[in-house]
Design an enzyme around this catalytic site. Structure first.
Site, PDB file in Angstrom:
ATOM      1  N   ASP A  11      71.021 -11.233  -1.660  1.00  0.00           N
ATOM      2  CA  ASP A  11      69.931 -10.095  -1.962  1.00  0.00           C
ATOM      3  C   ASP A  11      68.626 -10.768  -1.686  1.00  0.00           C
ATOM      4  O   ASP A  11      68.557 -11.914  -1.934  1.00  0.00           O
ATOM      5  CB  ASP A  11      70.134  -9.461  -3.332  1.00  0.00           C
ATOM      6  CG  ASP A  11      69.423  -8.484  -3.651  1.00  0.00           C
ATOM      7  OD1 ASP A  11      69.103  -7.431  -2.557  1.00  0.00           O
ATOM      8  OD2 ASP A  11      68.804  -8.546  -4.658  1.00  0.00           O
ATOM      9  N   CYS A  74      72.455  -5.839  -0.776  1.00  0.00           N
ATOM     10  CA  CYS A  74      71.143  -5.137  -0.551  1.00  0.00           C
ATOM     11  C   CYS A  74      70.993  -4.150   0.271  1.00  0.00           C
ATOM     12  O   CYS A  74      71.443  -4.441   1.557  1.00  0.00           O
ATOM     13  CB  CYS A  74      70.245  -6.487  -0.082  1.00  0.00           C
ATOM     14  SG  CYS A  74      68.403  -5.946   0.093  1.00  0.00           S
ATOM     15  N   GLU A 152      62.281  -8.549 -10.612  1.00  0.00           N
ATOM     16  CA  GLU A 152      62.201 -10.104 -10.333  1.00  0.00           C
ATOM     17  C   GLU A 152      61.375 -10.811 -11.433  1.00  0.00           C
ATOM     18  O   GLU A 152      61.610 -11.905 -11.477  1.00  0.00           O
ATOM     19  CB  GLU A 152      61.591 -10.373  -8.952  1.00  0.00           C
ATOM     20  CG  GLU A 152      62.599  -9.957  -7.958  1.00  0.00           C
ATOM     21  CD  GLU A 152      63.837 -10.748  -7.578  1.00  0.00           C
ATOM     22  OE1 GLU A 152      63.657 -11.928  -7.699  1.00  0.00           O
ATOM     23  OE2 GLU A 152      64.811 -10.063  -7.457  1.00  0.00           O
ATOM     24  N   CYS A 184      69.450   0.845  -4.797  1.00  0.00           N
ATOM     25  CA  CYS A 184      68.905  -0.495  -4.696  1.00  0.00           C
ATOM     26  C   CYS A 184      69.778  -1.186  -5.659  1.00  0.00           C
ATOM     27  O   CYS A 184      69.933  -0.712  -6.655  1.00  0.00           O
ATOM     28  CB  CYS A 184      67.172  -0.451  -5.073  1.00  0.00           C
ATOM     29  SG  CYS A 184      66.605  -2.190  -5.323  1.00  0.00           S
ATOM     30  N   HIS A 186      69.134  -3.729  -7.252  1.00  0.00           N
ATOM     31  CA  HIS A 186      68.184  -4.231  -8.618  1.00  0.00           C
ATOM     32  C   HIS A 186      68.436  -3.085  -9.882  1.00  0.00           C
ATOM     33  O   HIS A 186      68.239  -3.330 -10.765  1.00  0.00           O
ATOM     34  CB  HIS A 186      66.727  -4.243  -8.263  1.00  0.00           C
ATOM     35  CG  HIS A 186      66.452  -5.635  -7.877  1.00  0.00           C
ATOM     36  ND1 HIS A 186      66.926  -5.884  -6.539  1.00  0.00           N
ATOM     37  CD2 HIS A 186      65.831  -6.598  -8.234  1.00  0.00           C
ATOM     38  CE1 HIS A 186      66.420  -7.200  -6.121  1.00  0.00           C
ATOM     39  NE2 HIS A 186      65.805  -7.852  -7.151  1.00  0.00           N
TER      40      HIS A 186
HETATM   41  N1  DGL Z   1      67.900  -5.243  -4.110  1.00  0.00           N
HETATM   42  C1  DGL Z   1      67.585  -4.948  -2.982  1.00  0.00           C
HETATM   43  C2  DGL Z   1      68.223  -3.386  -2.381  1.00  0.00           C
HETATM   44  O1  DGL Z   1      69.297  -2.911  -2.627  1.00  0.00           O
HETATM   45  C3  DGL Z   1      66.349  -5.000  -2.521  1.00  0.00           C
HETATM   46  C4  DGL Z   1      64.912  -4.660  -3.366  1.00  0.00           C
HETATM   47  C5  DGL Z   1      63.727  -5.400  -2.945  1.00  0.00           C
HETATM   48  O2  DGL Z   1      63.726  -6.436  -2.767  1.00  0.00           O
HETATM   49  O3  DGL Z   1      62.889  -4.447  -2.481  1.00  0.00           O
HETATM   50  O4  DGL Z   1      67.485  -2.573  -1.541  1.00  0.00           O
END
Ligand code: DGL
Length: 266
Positions: A11, A74, A152, A184, A186
């Protein structure tokens, strides 16, 4: 190339740990290697060329470390790069995409919201997904610049992060969405705060488990006996990776520094 066969997972940063958690629950005996490309996070407002180059570089490292299957944990990198990765590398890839289909199936009112990065929402792959499943039920699309970046930084209770959640959930609340896609990887780390913002009756959709099931269908390699804890690599902050791994129930995982060549190096 004599490293033991593993599933490689990556990711832009720590978000894909929410997918690693599901992979481990589904495939407890598989060796898992994870890369958080945190030095280049967030991916969410980068160009497709940049995302493809980062994805190539991480993929090469994972293959050197024994990966025989790669899970792109990701949504942003999947949308921008997975087609090219599949054509350039000789191993299977599993990607992740926002759960539009399960959200529409789960919704009683067919008022669905999507939280995702700007890059995911403007990608051709996401537009095609929408076209296939959403028809007239156009979901409310909410880009969330800055949200993955705030994760992050490692403090999930930080006031600026809470303000972003409030700002991005407000349009979905106003549109009375009864189902919201966490588009996402995150964002499941923020599920509690998002749920509190939207109210307890709103369903949150996370596609980590279907991704893990798809990886399990493709993973034909002998199990590691005894099972080994995942190895987690980052080119960012080791302490943040450790904290987020613990939050994702990976206390036994080991964390390591990934000193990759700088971006753009061959
Ligand atoms: N975790 C990622 C996603 O699923 C990307 C988040 C990022 O770095 O903007 O899109």
């Amino acid at each position: 190339m004599n490293k033991p066969a593993s599933i490689g997972v990556f990711d832009s940063g720590v978000g894909g740990l929410t997918v690693l958690r599901a992979l481990r629950a589904t495939l407890p005996e598989a060796r898992l290697i994870y890369v958080a490309d945190s030095a280049h996070a967030p991916y969410g407002d980068r160009s497709d060329d940049f995302l493809l180059e980062r994805s190539r570089q991480v993929t090469r490292f994972l293959i050197e470390e024994g990966a025989r299957l790669i899970v792109v944990a990701c949504n942003t990198a999947t949308a921008a790069a997975i087609a090219a990765l599949r054509s350039e590398f000789d191993l299977p890839f599993v990607g992740i995409e926002p759960g539009i289909k399960p959200a529409l199936a789960r919704s009683d009112t067919r008022r669905v919201g999507v939280l995702a990065t700007p890059s995911t929402l403007r990608s051709a792959k996401f537009r095609a997904l929408l076209h296939t499943h959403a028809s007239a039920d156009e979901p409310v699309l909410q880009p969330c610049p800055g949200l993955a970046d705030a994760v992050e930084r490692g403090d999930l209770a930080a006031p600026d992060l809470r303000q972003l959640i409030h700002r991005y959930c407000a349009p979905l609340h106003a549109a009375q969405c009864d189902t919201v896609v966490l588009g996402c990887t995150h964002y499941p780390l923020l599920a509690q705060a998002i749920q509190a913002e939207l109210g307890p009756r709103v369903h949150l959709i996370d596609t980590a488990e279907p991704v893990a099931r798809q990886a399990a269908r493709l993973w034909k390699t002998e199990p590691a006996t005894p099972a080994e804890p995942p190895r987690l690599y980052t080119n960012g902050d080791l302490a943040v990776l450790r904290r987020m791994a613990d939050l994702c129930a990976q206390q036994d995982a080991t964390v390591h520094r990934w000193s990759a060549a700088p971006h753009g190096a061959p």
